[in-house]
Motif scaffolding. Structure first.
Motif, PDB file in Angstrom:
ATOM      1  N   GLU A  91     -62.161  11.453 -24.679  1.00 50.16           N
ATOM      2  CA  GLU A  91     -62.468  11.637 -26.084  1.00 50.16           C
ATOM      3  C   GLU A  91     -63.463  12.802 -26.205  1.00 50.16           C
ATOM      4  O   GLU A  91     -64.177  13.121 -25.255  1.00 50.16           O
ATOM      5  CB  GLU A  91     -63.099  10.365 -26.659  1.00 50.16           C
ATOM      6  CG  GLU A  91     -62.200   9.150 -26.642  1.00 50.16           C
ATOM      7  CD  GLU A  91     -62.944   7.904 -27.084  1.00 50.16           C
ATOM      8  OE1 GLU A  91     -63.948   8.027 -27.844  1.00 50.16           O
ATOM      9  OE2 GLU A  91     -62.546   6.806 -26.667  1.00 50.16           O
TER      10      GLU A  91
ATOM     11  N   GLU B 193     -67.261  11.444 -25.463  1.00 49.02           N
ATOM     12  CA  GLU B 193     -67.401  10.296 -24.565  1.00 49.02           C
ATOM     13  C   GLU B 193     -68.547  10.628 -23.589  1.00 49.02           C
ATOM     14  O   GLU B 193     -68.326  11.191 -22.522  1.00 49.02           O
ATOM     15  CB  GLU B 193     -66.080  10.072 -23.828  1.00 49.02           C
ATOM     16  CG  GLU B 193     -65.803   8.645 -23.465  1.00 49.02           C
ATOM     17  CD  GLU B 193     -64.356   8.386 -23.079  1.00 49.02           C
ATOM     18  OE1 GLU B 193     -64.105   7.335 -22.488  1.00 49.02           O
ATOM     19  OE2 GLU B 193     -63.484   9.247 -23.368  1.00 49.02           O
TER      20      GLU B 193
ATOM     21  N   ASN C 264     -69.128   8.141 -28.174  1.00 48.22           N
ATOM     22  CA  ASN C 264     -68.726   6.874 -27.550  1.00 48.22           C
ATOM     23  C   ASN C 264     -69.499   6.742 -26.244  1.00 48.22           C
ATOM     24  O   ASN C 264     -69.164   7.378 -25.249  1.00 48.22           O
ATOM     25  CB  ASN C 264     -67.222   6.867 -27.303  1.00 48.22           C
ATOM     26  CG  ASN C 264     -66.745   5.573 -26.662  1.00 48.22           C
ATOM     27  OD1 ASN C 264     -67.538   4.715 -26.290  1.00 48.22           O
ATOM     28  ND2 ASN C 264     -65.430   5.425 -26.534  1.00 48.22           N
TER      29      ASN C 264
ATOM     30  N   TYR D  72     -56.882  10.043 -21.994  1.00 46.61           N
ATOM     31  CA  TYR D  72     -56.962  10.345 -23.423  1.00 46.61           C
ATOM     32  C   TYR D  72     -55.764  11.149 -23.905  1.00 46.61           C
ATOM     33  O   TYR D  72     -55.217  10.878 -24.975  1.00 46.61           O
ATOM     34  CB  TYR D  72     -58.256  11.109 -23.711  1.00 46.61           C
ATOM     35  CG  TYR D  72     -58.377  11.609 -25.127  1.00 46.61           C
ATOM     36  CD1 TYR D  72     -58.720  10.743 -26.161  1.00 46.61           C
ATOM     37  CD2 TYR D  72     -58.127  12.949 -25.441  1.00 46.61           C
ATOM     38  CE1 TYR D  72     -58.828  11.200 -27.468  1.00 46.61           C
ATOM     39  CE2 TYR D  72     -58.233  13.413 -26.736  1.00 46.61           C
ATOM     40  CZ  TYR D  72     -58.582  12.537 -27.756  1.00 46.61           C
ATOM     41  OH  TYR D  72     -58.669  12.991 -29.043  1.00 46.61           O
TER      42      TYR D  72
ATOM     43  N   HIS E  17     -53.572   9.819 -26.767  1.00 51.98           N
ATOM     44  CA  HIS E  17     -53.770  10.495 -28.054  1.00 51.98           C
ATOM     45  C   HIS E  17     -52.503  11.164 -28.572  1.00 51.98           C
ATOM     46  O   HIS E  17     -52.225  11.129 -29.777  1.00 51.98           O
ATOM     47  CB  HIS E  17     -54.881  11.534 -27.899  1.00 51.98           C
ATOM     48  CG  HIS E  17     -55.205  12.272 -29.156  1.00 51.98           C
ATOM     49  ND1 HIS E  17     -55.826  11.668 -30.241  1.00 51.98           N
ATOM     50  CD2 HIS E  17     -55.006  13.574 -29.512  1.00 51.98           C
ATOM     51  CE1 HIS E  17     -55.984  12.556 -31.202  1.00 51.98           C
ATOM     52  NE2 HIS E  17     -55.499  13.710 -30.803  1.00 51.98           N
TER      53      HIS E  17
END
Length: 296
Positions: free
Chosen positions: A88, A91, A106, A230, A234
């Motif tokens: 992300e 992250e 995150n 991801y 995603h």
């Protein structure tokens, strides 16, 4: 040895375009970058060879045949130890930084806990990269100048391909150490295919890839120990015609993992993967024709 670069003066990533795109397939190598900023090397406590253990070394070269077969290849030139685009955007581990992280960071993901966030804390066998905390502004700068532009370019490429063909298959290309950390992982497969447990691509895509690779003599596993990161999660939206498949290749097939050098297996593996690439492109092209016929 990695090449020292100023990330502002050389391309940080690129799309290698074919002369003619023949099918809705895109190959992506986000972790094969080996151009290390000199300022980064000066800030790390590790030697260059130790840092390179986090690279998916030479994976972009293994899949470069895709371009001659009519599919684009996107690849990063900056290293994963510097910035990981398969995470992300924020992250981040707060223990690594001086200053306050963005409110949308995150900080509690399993990847952050393992030291492998957007800005990694470790490489290899839990070797700490830094001997000090980094200014949070430095993390934000890497994300703004590398991470976001990388995903913007990848997103545009996917959208362009989907608009032209009505669907798209993204093959996210990676490599894995030949030996796992646990007893259960000691004898890893040659190739691990990840589709986020059936959520990132149609089963027909995964089935075709596995049949082809097994036919070439590889042992193949699904989703264990790697189901996709991801990028797979995603960009994979099968119901919308966007399929993402992660491919993890056992490094023992093609390189000396300690010396970080290609072995004789590299050429053999390249030829085998060229066949896989051609068959996947042919599969995607055939599927496209079937959908067009059904719509008419």
């Amino acid at each position: 040895m990695p090449l020292l670069i100023d990330t502002l003066s050389e391309p940080a990533f690129e799309i290698v375009e074919p002369g003619r795109t023949v099918a809705p397939v895109i190959f992506n190598s986000p972790h094969s970058g080996a151009r290390y900023p000199a300022s980064f090397l000066a800030s790390t406590r590790l030697d260059p060879l130790s840092l390179r253990r986090s690279e998916d070394a030479f994976v972009d070269e293994l899949f470069l045949s895709a371009v001659n077969s009519g599919a684009p290849l996107m690849r990063a030139h900056f290293p994963r130890a510097f910035l990981d685009v398969n995470r992300e955007p924020y992250e981040l581990d707060p223990r690594m930084f001086e200053g306050r992280l963005p409110p949308n960071a995150n900080t509690r993901s399993l990847r952050v806990a393992g030291g492998l966030g957007t800005i990694a804390r470790i490489v290899g066998d839990a070797q700490e990269i830094y001997d000090r905390r980094l200014p949070v502004e430095e993390a934000i700068q890497r994300i703004e100048t590398l991470y976001k532009p990388y995903h913007q370019m990848l997103g545009r490429l996917l959208a362009r391909t989907h608009a032209r063909f009505g669907s798209v298959i993204l093959v996210d290309c990676h490599s894995m150490p030949s030996l796992g950390a646990s007893k259960e992982e000691r004898n890893r497969a040659d190739i691990v295919l990840g589709d986020r447990y059936g959520t990132s691509c149609a089963s027909a895509v995964l089935d075709m890839a596995e049949v082809c690779l097994r036919g070439l003599g590889f042992s193949v596993a699904r989703n264990r120990p790697y189901a996709g990161g991801y990028i797979t999660e995603h960009y994979g939206a099968p119901a919308a015609g966007a399929h993402t498949l992660q491919v993890e290749i056992n490094r023992g097939l093609y390189m000396d993992e300690k010396r970080h050098e290609k072995t004789a297996g590299f050429s053999v593996l390249s030829e085998q993967l060229a066949i896989f690439v051609e068959q996947l492109i042919a599969f995607a092209g055939a599927e496209m024709l079937v959908r067009r016929a059904a719509a008419e």
